[in-house]
Design a protein around this motif. Structure first.
Motif, PDB file in Angstrom:
ATOM      1  N   PRO A 274      -5.727  13.011  -3.955  1.00 39.43           N
ATOM      2  CA  PRO A 274      -4.578  12.179  -3.578  1.00 39.43           C
ATOM      3  C   PRO A 274      -4.788  10.718  -3.967  1.00 39.43           C
ATOM      4  O   PRO A 274      -5.897  10.203  -3.918  1.00 39.43           O
ATOM      5  N   VAL A 275      -3.683  10.065  -4.337  1.00 35.24           N
ATOM      6  CA  VAL A 275      -3.744   8.711  -4.873  1.00 35.24           C
ATOM      7  C   VAL A 275      -3.071   7.727  -3.926  1.00 35.24           C
ATOM      8  O   VAL A 275      -2.021   8.011  -3.362  1.00 35.24           O
ATOM      9  N   VAL A 276      -3.708   6.582  -3.766  1.00 36.50           N
ATOM     10  CA  VAL A 276      -3.118   5.447  -3.053  1.00 36.50           C
ATOM     11  C   VAL A 276      -2.990   4.307  -4.061  1.00 36.50           C
ATOM     12  O   VAL A 276      -3.890   4.087  -4.869  1.00 36.50           O
ATOM     13  N   MET A 277      -1.857   3.611  -4.031  1.00 39.42           N
ATOM     14  CA  MET A 277      -1.671   2.475  -4.923  1.00 39.42           C
ATOM     15  C   MET A 277      -1.536   1.197  -4.102  1.00 39.42           C
ATOM     16  O   MET A 277      -0.900   1.197  -3.047  1.00 39.42           O
ATOM     17  N   VAL A 278      -2.141   0.136  -4.595  1.00 39.73           N
ATOM     18  CA  VAL A 278      -2.001  -1.176  -3.978  1.00 39.73           C
ATOM     19  C   VAL A 278      -1.462  -2.120  -5.045  1.00 39.73           C
ATOM     20  O   VAL A 278      -2.121  -2.347  -6.062  1.00 39.73           O
TER      21      VAL A 278
ATOM     22  N   VAL B  93       0.859  -1.181   0.000  1.00 37.46           N
ATOM     23  CA  VAL B  93       0.000   0.000   0.000  1.00 37.46           C
ATOM     24  C   VAL B  93       0.895   1.230   0.000  1.00 37.46           C
ATOM     25  O   VAL B  93       1.587   1.521   0.982  1.00 37.46           O
ATOM     26  N   GLY B  94       0.891   1.927  -1.119  1.00 39.60           N
ATOM     27  CA  GLY B  94       1.735   3.105  -1.257  1.00 39.60           C
ATOM     28  C   GLY B  94       0.901   4.369  -1.304  1.00 39.60           C
ATOM     29  O   GLY B  94      -0.052   4.475  -2.084  1.00 39.60           O
ATOM     30  N   VAL B  95       1.234   5.321  -0.463  1.00 41.64           N
ATOM     31  CA  VAL B  95       0.530   6.607  -0.420  1.00 41.64           C
ATOM     32  C   VAL B  95       1.416   7.653  -1.071  1.00 41.64           C
ATOM     33  O   VAL B  95       2.543   7.878  -0.613  1.00 41.64           O
ATOM     34  N   CYS B  96       0.943   8.277  -2.125  1.00 44.41           N
ATOM     35  CA  CYS B  96       1.740   9.306  -2.788  1.00 44.41           C
ATOM     36  C   CYS B  96       1.826  10.536  -1.888  1.00 44.41           C
ATOM     37  O   CYS B  96       0.811  11.098  -1.479  1.00 44.41           O
TER      38      CYS B  96
ATOM     39  N   LEU C 263       3.142  -0.827   4.307  1.00 38.80           N
ATOM     40  CA  LEU C 263       2.822   0.574   4.071  1.00 38.80           C
ATOM     41  C   LEU C 263       4.082   1.336   3.695  1.00 38.80           C
ATOM     42  O   LEU C 263       5.138   1.145   4.311  1.00 38.80           O
ATOM     43  N   GLU C 264       3.976   2.211   2.722  1.00 40.19           N
ATOM     44  CA  GLU C 264       5.106   3.048   2.345  1.00 40.19           C
ATOM     45  C   GLU C 264       4.609   4.328   1.688  1.00 40.19           C
ATOM     46  O   GLU C 264       3.521   4.377   1.116  1.00 40.19           O
ATOM     47  N   HIS C 265       5.414   5.376   1.810  1.00 41.43           N
ATOM     48  CA  HIS C 265       5.111   6.576   1.034  1.00 41.43           C
ATOM     49  C   HIS C 265       5.858   6.468  -0.281  1.00 41.43           C
ATOM     50  O   HIS C 265       6.980   5.937  -0.343  1.00 41.43           O
ATOM     51  N   ILE C 266       5.251   6.910  -1.343  1.00 36.79           N
ATOM     52  CA  ILE C 266       5.832   6.778  -2.670  1.00 36.79           C
ATOM     53  C   ILE C 266       5.865   8.124  -3.369  1.00 36.79           C
ATOM     54  O   ILE C 266       5.142   9.057  -2.998  1.00 36.79           O
ATOM     55  N   GLU C 267       6.715   8.215  -4.385  1.00 33.74           N
ATOM     56  CA  GLU C 267       6.804   9.428  -5.175  1.00 33.74           C
ATOM     57  C   GLU C 267       5.734   9.395  -6.264  1.00 33.74           C
ATOM     58  O   GLU C 267       4.941   8.476  -6.359  1.00 33.74           O
ATOM     59  N   CYS C 268       5.734  10.411  -7.102  1.00 30.02           N
ATOM     60  CA  CYS C 268       4.666  10.604  -8.081  1.00 30.02           C
ATOM     61  C   CYS C 268       4.438   9.376  -8.951  1.00 30.02           C
ATOM     62  O   CYS C 268       5.373   8.783  -9.468  1.00 30.02           O
ATOM     63  N   ASN C 269       3.187   9.011  -9.107  1.00 31.24           N
ATOM     64  CA  ASN C 269       2.809   7.899  -9.975  1.00 31.24           C
ATOM     65  C   ASN C 269       2.015   8.366 -11.189  1.00 31.24           C
ATOM     66  O   ASN C 269       1.215   7.619 -11.742  1.00 31.24           O
ATOM     67  N   ALA C 270       2.227   9.632 -11.569  1.00 36.46           N
ATOM     68  CA  ALA C 270       1.630  10.172 -12.795  1.00 36.46           C
ATOM     69  C   ALA C 270       0.108  10.067 -12.784  1.00 36.46           C
ATOM     70  O   ALA C 270      -0.515   9.747 -13.799  1.00 36.46           O
ATOM     71  N   ALA C 271      -0.491  10.331 -11.632  1.00 35.96           N
ATOM     72  CA  ALA C 271      -1.950  10.317 -11.525  1.00 35.96           C
ATOM     73  C   ALA C 271      -2.424  11.584 -10.830  1.00 35.96           C
ATOM     74  O   ALA C 271      -3.384  11.553 -10.059  1.00 35.96           O
TER      75      ALA C 271
ATOM     76  N   LEU D  30       1.666  17.489  -5.208  1.00 43.26           N
ATOM     77  CA  LEU D  30       0.236  17.711  -5.403  1.00 43.26           C
ATOM     78  C   LEU D  30      -0.598  16.796  -4.512  1.00 43.26           C
ATOM     79  O   LEU D  30      -1.543  17.248  -3.845  1.00 43.26           O
ATOM     80  N   CYS D  31      -0.269  15.511  -4.488  1.00 42.14           N
ATOM     81  CA  CYS D  31      -1.028  14.601  -3.623  1.00 42.14           C
ATOM     82  C   CYS D  31      -0.897  15.003  -2.161  1.00 42.14           C
ATOM     83  O   CYS D  31      -1.848  14.895  -1.390  1.00 42.14           O
ATOM     84  N   ALA D  32       0.293  15.470  -1.777  1.00 43.66           N
ATOM     85  CA  ALA D  32       0.502  15.856  -0.379  1.00 43.66           C
ATOM     86  C   ALA D  32      -0.417  16.993   0.025  1.00 43.66           C
ATOM     87  O   ALA D  32      -1.085  16.929   1.061  1.00 43.66           O
ATOM     88  N   VAL D  33      -0.466  18.052  -0.795  1.00 43.60           N
ATOM     89  CA  VAL D  33      -1.287  19.203  -0.428  1.00 43.60           C
ATOM     90  C   VAL D  33      -2.773  18.907  -0.560  1.00 43.60           C
ATOM     91  O   VAL D  33      -3.605  19.555   0.072  1.00 43.60           O
ATOM     92  N   MET D  34      -3.128  17.900  -1.356  1.00 48.77           N
ATOM     93  CA  MET D  34      -4.524  17.516  -1.507  1.00 48.77           C
ATOM     94  C   MET D  34      -4.980  16.533  -0.430  1.00 48.77           C
ATOM     95  O   MET D  34      -6.130  16.133  -0.409  1.00 48.77           O
ATOM     96  N   GLY D  35      -4.052  16.108   0.424  1.00 45.55           N
ATOM     97  CA  GLY D  35      -4.439  15.220   1.517  1.00 45.55           C
ATOM     98  C   GLY D  35      -3.596  13.976   1.667  1.00 45.55           C
ATOM     99  O   GLY D  35      -3.846  13.166   2.550  1.00 45.55           O
TER     100      GLY D  35
END
Length: 301
Positions: free
Chosen positions: A140-144, A88-91, A127-135, A95-100
């Motif tokens: 804010p985007v979460v990737m699994v 589970v990666g949280v961007c 769980l990990e924080h990730i860099e931009c995933n072009a979304a 942009l994702c950071a300021v959006m939540g």
């Protein structure tokens, strides 16, 4: 990394991996080029790149274990320790950071009781924080396991990880159905997704990503008029210039679709009130300063 030499795979596992590895290596004119997919292949076997996997890749490609280790530790997509079935990666990029995104990451750390790169006790979630995933259009985007879960909130992200840990079906916002991390790694090694309907479900870009393309083509965005893009050339009295969007006389702007990206911008080079120093070919500042600032006092006399 633990000291080498590493133990080998059991005979049956080794035979199966060798067959898969030879299929991967045959795709490349040079065997060394197959290293990245082979690392995904051994990651699909144990869930992370072990010293046994490193030894296997080195032997298959006639490399040293040091060479393989250097590559496997350079890329973050290769896990260096045992991890969960669901990555589970949280961007947390801008942009994702300021959006939540930052709030989501903090919520999940507290809710799961783990830190960055750590795995829950049941082995389900890493769980990990990730860099931009072009979304960014869906921040804010979460990737699994590299599948997208768009427009998340702390509440929806918390429900997402709870469903994953409970074994409930979870569907990405777009893209193929979710699968376990080992299965994802095998696909990244270059083997097809054989689940019924998985390939057809992949789809394309989301609607938000295509709005810019539609505007560039002069098409109206659903629910809005074609004239909602504000052009820097437009003034209160009407168009500021008849120049076409690109500056080329032969091009005509689409009707009702002013340009908003190619108008002259105010820079130090074009603003005579705030001249910037001119430079000579050797990089030294010219004593005359900006050439657009007008003649010097001596030249004006």
């Amino acid at each position: 990394m633990p000291a080498l030499p590493a133990p080998d795979y059991p005979a049956d596992v080794r035979a199966r991996l060798e067959a898969d590895a030879k299929e991967v290596i045959a795709r490349y004119p040079g065997a060394r080029s197959a290293l990245l997919p082979l690392l995904h292949l051994v990651q699909a076997e144990e869930g992370h790149v072990t010293r046994t996997g490193i030894r296997f890749c080195a032997e298959m490609l006639d490399l040293t274990t040091a060479e393989v280790t250097a590559v496997s530790t350079f890329y973050s997509m290769y896990r260096r320790k045992r991890s969960g079935d669901y990555q589970v990666g949280v961007c947390t990029n801008t942009l994702c950071a300021v959006m939540g995104g930052d709030a989501i990451f903090e919520e999940l750390k507290e809710h799961l009781g783990v830190g960055n790169g750590e795995t829950t006790e049941d082995g389900a979630v890493t769980l990990e924080h990730i860099e931009c995933n072009a979304a960014c259009d869906f921040a804010p985007v979460v990737m699994v396991n590299w599948e997208f879960f768009d427009n998340q909130t702390p509440e929806t992200a918390r429900q997402l990880v709870d469903d994953l840990r409970a074994g409930r079906t979870v569907e990405p916002t777009r893209g193929a159905p979710l699968c376990a991390f080992k299965d994802t790694a095998r696909m990244l090694a270059g083997f097809p997704d054989e689940r019924p309907g998985a390939v057809e479900a992949t789809g394309g870009a989301g609607a938000a990503s295509l709005i810019g393309l539609r505007l560039a083509r002069g098409e109206a965005v659903p629910g809005r008029g074609a004239d909602h893009v504000v052009s820097p050339r437009t003034t209160a009295d009407g168009p500021a210039t008849d120049e076409p969007p690109s500056g080329h006389p032969a091009e005509e702007a689409p009707p009702g679709h002013p340009s908003s990206h190619d108008a002259p911008q105010q820079t130090s080079a074009s603003d005579t009130a705030s001249p910037s120093p001119a430079t000579t070919p050797d990089g030294e500042a010219s004593p005359r300063g900006n050439e657009t600032a007008g003649p010097t006092a001596e030249e004006g006399e």
